[in-house]
Design an enzyme around this catalytic site. Structure first.
Site, PDB file in Angstrom:
ATOM      1  N   TRP A 338     141.178  51.228 117.945  1.00  0.00           N
ATOM      2  CA  TRP A 338     140.051  50.979 118.853  1.00  0.00           C
ATOM      3  C   TRP A 338     139.140  49.895 118.305  1.00  0.00           C
ATOM      4  O   TRP A 338     138.299  49.355 119.034  1.00  0.00           O
ATOM      5  CB  TRP A 338     139.267  52.259 119.114  1.00  0.00           C
ATOM      6  CG  TRP A 338     138.378  52.735 117.988  1.00  0.00           C
ATOM      7  CD1 TRP A 338     138.693  52.816 116.669  1.00  0.00           C
ATOM      8  CD2 TRP A 338     137.029  53.202 118.108  1.00  0.00           C
ATOM      9  NE1 TRP A 338     137.634  53.313 115.948  1.00  0.00           N
ATOM     10  CE2 TRP A 338     136.591  53.556 116.807  1.00  0.00           C
ATOM     11  CE3 TRP A 338     136.150  53.367 119.175  1.00  0.00           C
ATOM     12  CZ2 TRP A 338     135.308  54.060 116.557  1.00  0.00           C
ATOM     13  CZ3 TRP A 338     134.870  53.875 118.924  1.00  0.00           C
ATOM     14  CH2 TRP A 338     134.456  54.211 117.632  1.00  0.00           C
ATOM     15  N   ASP A 339     139.314  49.565 117.038  1.00  0.00           N
ATOM     16  CA  ASP A 339     138.503  48.528 116.412  1.00  0.00           C
ATOM     17  C   ASP A 339     138.491  47.249 117.240  1.00  0.00           C
ATOM     18  O   ASP A 339     137.458  46.574 117.360  1.00  0.00           O
ATOM     19  CB  ASP A 339     139.049  48.195 115.016  1.00  0.00           C
ATOM     20  CG  ASP A 339     139.117  49.395 114.094  1.00  0.00           C
ATOM     21  OD1 ASP A 339     139.597  50.456 114.541  1.00  0.00           O
ATOM     22  OD2 ASP A 339     138.718  49.268 112.929  1.00  0.00           O
ATOM     23  N   GLU A 470     135.269  61.212 112.989  1.00  0.00           N
ATOM     24  CA  GLU A 470     136.534  61.753 112.507  1.00  0.00           C
ATOM     25  C   GLU A 470     136.371  62.936 111.551  1.00  0.00           C
ATOM     26  O   GLU A 470     137.362  63.475 111.061  1.00  0.00           O
ATOM     27  CB  GLU A 470     137.345  60.641 111.842  1.00  0.00           C
ATOM     28  CG  GLU A 470     137.807  59.591 112.848  1.00  0.00           C
ATOM     29  CD  GLU A 470     138.340  58.336 112.181  1.00  0.00           C
ATOM     30  OE1 GLU A 470     137.872  58.014 111.068  1.00  0.00           O
ATOM     31  OE2 GLU A 470     139.198  57.677 112.781  1.00  0.00           O
ATOM     32  N   LYS A 550     130.510  61.241 110.809  1.00  0.00           N
ATOM     33  CA  LYS A 550     131.069  60.146 110.017  1.00  0.00           C
ATOM     34  C   LYS A 550     130.507  58.790 110.409  1.00  0.00           C
ATOM     35  O   LYS A 550     130.196  57.964 109.561  1.00  0.00           O
ATOM     36  CB  LYS A 550     132.593  60.115 110.149  1.00  0.00           C
ATOM     37  CG  LYS A 550     133.221  58.967 109.354  1.00  0.00           C
ATOM     38  CD  LYS A 550     134.730  58.930 109.480  1.00  0.00           C
ATOM     39  CE  LYS A 550     135.296  57.755 108.692  1.00  0.00           C
ATOM     40  NZ  LYS A 550     136.749  57.655 108.770  1.00  0.00           N
ATOM     41  N   GLN A 551     130.407  58.528 111.716  1.00  0.00           N
ATOM     42  CA  GLN A 551     130.037  57.188 112.170  1.00  0.00           C
ATOM     43  C   GLN A 551     129.440  57.263 113.562  1.00  0.00           C
ATOM     44  O   GLN A 551     129.347  58.332 114.159  1.00  0.00           O
ATOM     45  CB  GLN A 551     131.253  56.277 112.179  1.00  0.00           C
ATOM     46  CG  GLN A 551     132.363  56.720 113.118  1.00  0.00           C
ATOM     47  CD  GLN A 551     133.589  55.824 113.043  1.00  0.00           C
ATOM     48  OE1 GLN A 551     133.787  55.086 112.098  1.00  0.00           O
ATOM     49  NE2 GLN A 551     134.433  55.902 114.055  1.00  0.00           N
TER      50      GLN A 551
END
Length: 786
Positions: A338-339, A470, A550-551
């Site tokens: 997905w980056d 994640e 996580k993000q």
């Protein structure tokens, strides 16, 4: 050493050894990175993790390393698939044979991102030696190294002998190259040409064909001599690579009749054209200038060169480490996540929409595998893999089965990228004739069959998934995932209309009734069903509390999703709550999204703090190579982080917002800068350059395609301007929007998803909202239709 941060495979960020000491960048130029010493693992080994790569979207090499990678050339079955290593034929270094002379030569190393060129320099009192390495930006099959020696000083001329070394490394473990052979059909008498050919050893799928690689390269001698009678001399070494022998051979043959100077100048000119086609520049802060130039350079180097001498091959996507990375068990093996769509794509879409289209077309190229992936679990439509490479099949390794099976939000991410492309271009030809509508509708079809109806509530659930966070797997109704799914279905309805088609009304029912979790008491969005930002129980990597994220996840609703918050305080609460529970060791892109979010709510102190957090801990000197983790390493030359940083400048400080109906703008300046310039921003076929200072803005319109005449509406001046090509509009800096007066006859999607906790749970829109949206649509389409 374990940094505490886990990459997306669950490995410690230090799995590839602890970071090496960094060298200094001594250049004061914003686009030149210069150092007197290279990053080293020890006294004798260069640390290639921190070395730059040069590339052109077709091929790339990490400078002085023993590998070359080529777009789309992978070896290995499924999860073992990785970029196939081609032994380097251009990793050339030079030293004086005489040790005393070599000791006298001052060495320096330079990456010039404006020219797309590496330079090693030996400055001896009697002779200046330069080694230049570059992936040719126009002759895109070519990797070029030139060595020049020029006499200087007033001493009596004498012979100078040089040792030439090439870091070719071991034989390729990925490609069964045959023995070197003479170059048949090559006519470049000045170069000692060698030919190599080989097939990859293992395909991603049993029924895949084996990719064959053809190489024509110049033999590297062990020594070269600058005779006493010669003032200067240049030696040229070129490699041409393609999966098509005729293309590789043709590229090498084009060297006949071209001087070294002409070859280099055509490369520099092509890079200048690339930069001119779209770039972002700031003035006043050298640190930000350098990081911004570097981010754009590494991303552009992994994308197809815009103008090339031969037709480009199919593009096979952007991986987190770029085209110069991706060996077996390193840097995610060159896989596409997905980056590409979420972090790198948005900035490039605004600067070079053709390259954004290349990224979407990579996904379309793999749509049959995405359909098979959906059918595997009894669903219809197209479900794209979490990781893909050459064939489009799922290639996530077994090291992260939950990632492979549960990170389903990627199909929403890809659909949203398609939405942005349609918003920026309204490219009907792509939709109708290049499978764009088919692509968009198939992704929506998958979400419709993936969502599970709840007979008791009339709502739809997406259960057992992993959100962008994640650290939590197997959860239900991820807010980010469900909003992405809803937007994908709404887009399909709009796109189908543009293509003269229709989708079932029942799809719209799913889009509006997907569960959108909302906590009325805290006035925020829980990340998933059961999430609690105060949960201190330990059931996480490294015994982190359950509340740790996580993000960036929920904060992505405001940007890039443009979710319509009914209460602005909810957006602020989402930012503040998740700011406190996000892992401080998380990836760079997270802080860029907080930066953009805090700009939206007017918290400029937090915006500035998040801006610096988004790059300073991740940039490694001297060549501005990013690491995935702030503590430790993870993936290196992490263009994902660079893409996120580019977004903080364009969409954060630049304040641009791309909607289906308009392009909005509300610019401020990054800290310590005096100006922000975005050249050749593309919108609806128009090319515009923007220069913002503390109090003013200049908008230059280079070109407007007549199909889409544009209007600029200035809010502070209460002024509406019909934009004209060739004009410069100088105004006080202020918010504005751009839109075309040649509107589509298709009504814009309502993008509605009813949140849990609202008074209505059955998808009927409030009357005032229906009227408001209808009035907005009527005013927008009051013009000529396409």
């Amino acid at each position: 050493m374990d940094s505490g941060y886990r990459d997306r495979y669950g490995r410690s960020a230090d799995y590839d050894e602890i970071p090496s000491p960094m060298a200094d960048d001594i250049s004061t130029s914003p686009y030149i990175y210069e150092t007197l010493s290279l990053p080293m693992r020890n006294a004798t080994l260069i640390d290639y993790r921190y070395m730059p790569f040069v590339g052109n979207g077709h091929l790339a090499t990490t400078v002085l390393s023993d590998w070359i990678f080529v777009n789309g050339v992978y070896n290995g079955e499924l999860g073992w698939s990785h970029r196939a290593r081609i032994p380097s034929t251009n990793a050339i270094d030079v030293a004086f044979q005489n040790q005393n002379d070599d000791d006298l030569a001052a060495k320096s190393y330079m990456l010039n991102v404006l020219r797309g060129q590496w330079l090693t320099q030996l400055n001896h009192p009697e002779v200046l030696v330069q080694v230049k390495i570059y992936a040719h930006q126009y002759y895109h099959h070519l990797l070029v190294t030139s060595i020049s020696a020029v006499r200087q000083g007033e001493v009596q001329a004498r012979d100078h002998s040089f040792t030439v070394t090439n870091n070719r490394g071991r034989d390729s473990e990925d490609i069964n190259f045959k023995a070197d052979a003479p170059c048949s059909g090559v006519n470049v008498p000045s170069l000692d040409c060698v030919y190599m050919m080989g097939d990859i050893r293992e395909t991603e799928k049993e029924d895949s064909s084996r990719t064959r690689v053809h190489m024509y390269y110049t033999r590297v001698p062990e020594t070269i001599i600058l005779p006493a009678s010669t003032q200067s001399q240049t030696w040229l070494f070129v490699t041409s690579i393609d999966i098509d022998d005729a293309k590789a051979k043709l590229a090498y043959n084009k060297l006949a009749g071209i001087t070294v100077e002409q070859l280099e100048q055509s490369h520099v000119d092509a890079w200048q054209n690339n930069w001119d086609d779209g770039m972002v520049v700031v003035e006043g802060d050298l640190e930000v200038q350098k990081v911004l130039y570097g981010a754009q350079f590494y991303i552009k180097s992994s994308l197809p060169a815009p103008d090339t001498d031969q037709e480009r091959n199919q593009f096979y996507g952007l991986s987190p480490g770029g085209l110069g990375k991706g060996a077996y068990a390193m840097d995610y093996q060159g896989h596409v996540f997905w980056d590409m769509e979420t972090w790198i794509y948005p900035g490039m879409l605004m600067l070079q929409p053709q390259l954004a289209k290349d990224m979407l077309n990579y996904r379309i190229n793999g749509i049959e595998e995405a359909r098979a992936r959906a059918a595997l679990h009894g669903h219809k439509g197209a479900r794209f893999p979490w990781e893909s490479a050459f064939t489009g099949v799922e290639v996530t390794p077994d090291i992260c089965v939950p990632c492979r099976e549960l990170q389903q939000h990627i199909t929403g991410d890809i659909a949203y990228a398609a939405r942005q492309y349609v918003s920026a271009t309204r490219d009907i030809d792509w939709l109708v004739n290049q499978r764009g509508c088919e692509f968009i509708i198939d992704m929506a079809r998958w979400w419709v069959t993936r969502a599970e109806p709840d007979p008791d509530t009339g709502r739809y659930h997406v259960r057992d998934i992993m959100p962008p966070d994640e650290y939590h797997e197997g959860v239900n109704d991820s807010v980010y995932t469900n909003v992405g799914a809803s937007l994908a279905i709404h887009l399909a309805n709009y796109s189908a209309c543009l293509c003269g088609q229709e989708i079932p009304q029942s799809w719209y029912d799913v889009a509006t009734k997907l569960v959108l979790l909302y906590d009325e008491e805290r006035n925020y969005h829980p990340e998933y069903d059961g999430y609690d930002p105060e949960d201190e129980s330990l059931n996480m990597p490294q015994n982190k509390p359950n509340k740790i994220v996580k993000q960036a996840d929920v904060v992505l609703l405001g940007f890039p999703f443009h979710y319509k918050y009914s209460d602005p305080q909810t957006r602020e609460n989402d930012l503040n709550i998740y700011r406190e529970v996000t892992d401080p060791l998380g990836p760079a892109m997270t802080w860029g999204m907080f930066c953009i979010g805090y700009k939206e709510i007017g918290d400029y102190t937090q915006q500035e703090q998040m801006f610096y957090e988004s790059f300073r801990p991740y940039v490694r000197e001297p060549f501005k190579v990013w690491t995935e983790a702030r503590s430790g390493i993870g993936a290196t030359n992490f263009i994902t982080g660079m893409g996120g940083f580019l977004q903080t400048v364009i969409f954060g400080y630049g304040g641009f917002r791309l909607y289906l109906e308009n392009l909005a703008m509300n610019a401020t300046l990054p800290p310590k800068t005096t100006s922000l310039t975005i050249t050749d921003l593309n919108y609806m076929g128009a090319r515009m350059s923007f220069e913002f200072t503390a109090n003013s803005m200049n908008i230059e319109v280079h070109e407007i395609i007549t199909k889409f005449p544009l209007v600029m509406e200035l809010y502070d001046d209460d002024e509406i301007i019909n934009l004209q090509a060739g004009q410069i509009y100088k105004r006080d800096r202020q918010p504005a929007q751009f839109y075309t007066t040649k509107a589509s006859s298709c009504p814009l999607p309502l993008d509605t998803i009813i949140k849990d906790g609202a008074a209505n749970h059955h998808g009927t829109l409030p009357l005032f909202l229906i009227i408001s949206l209808l009035v907005t649509w009527i005013s927008f389409v009051d013009g000529e239709t396409i």
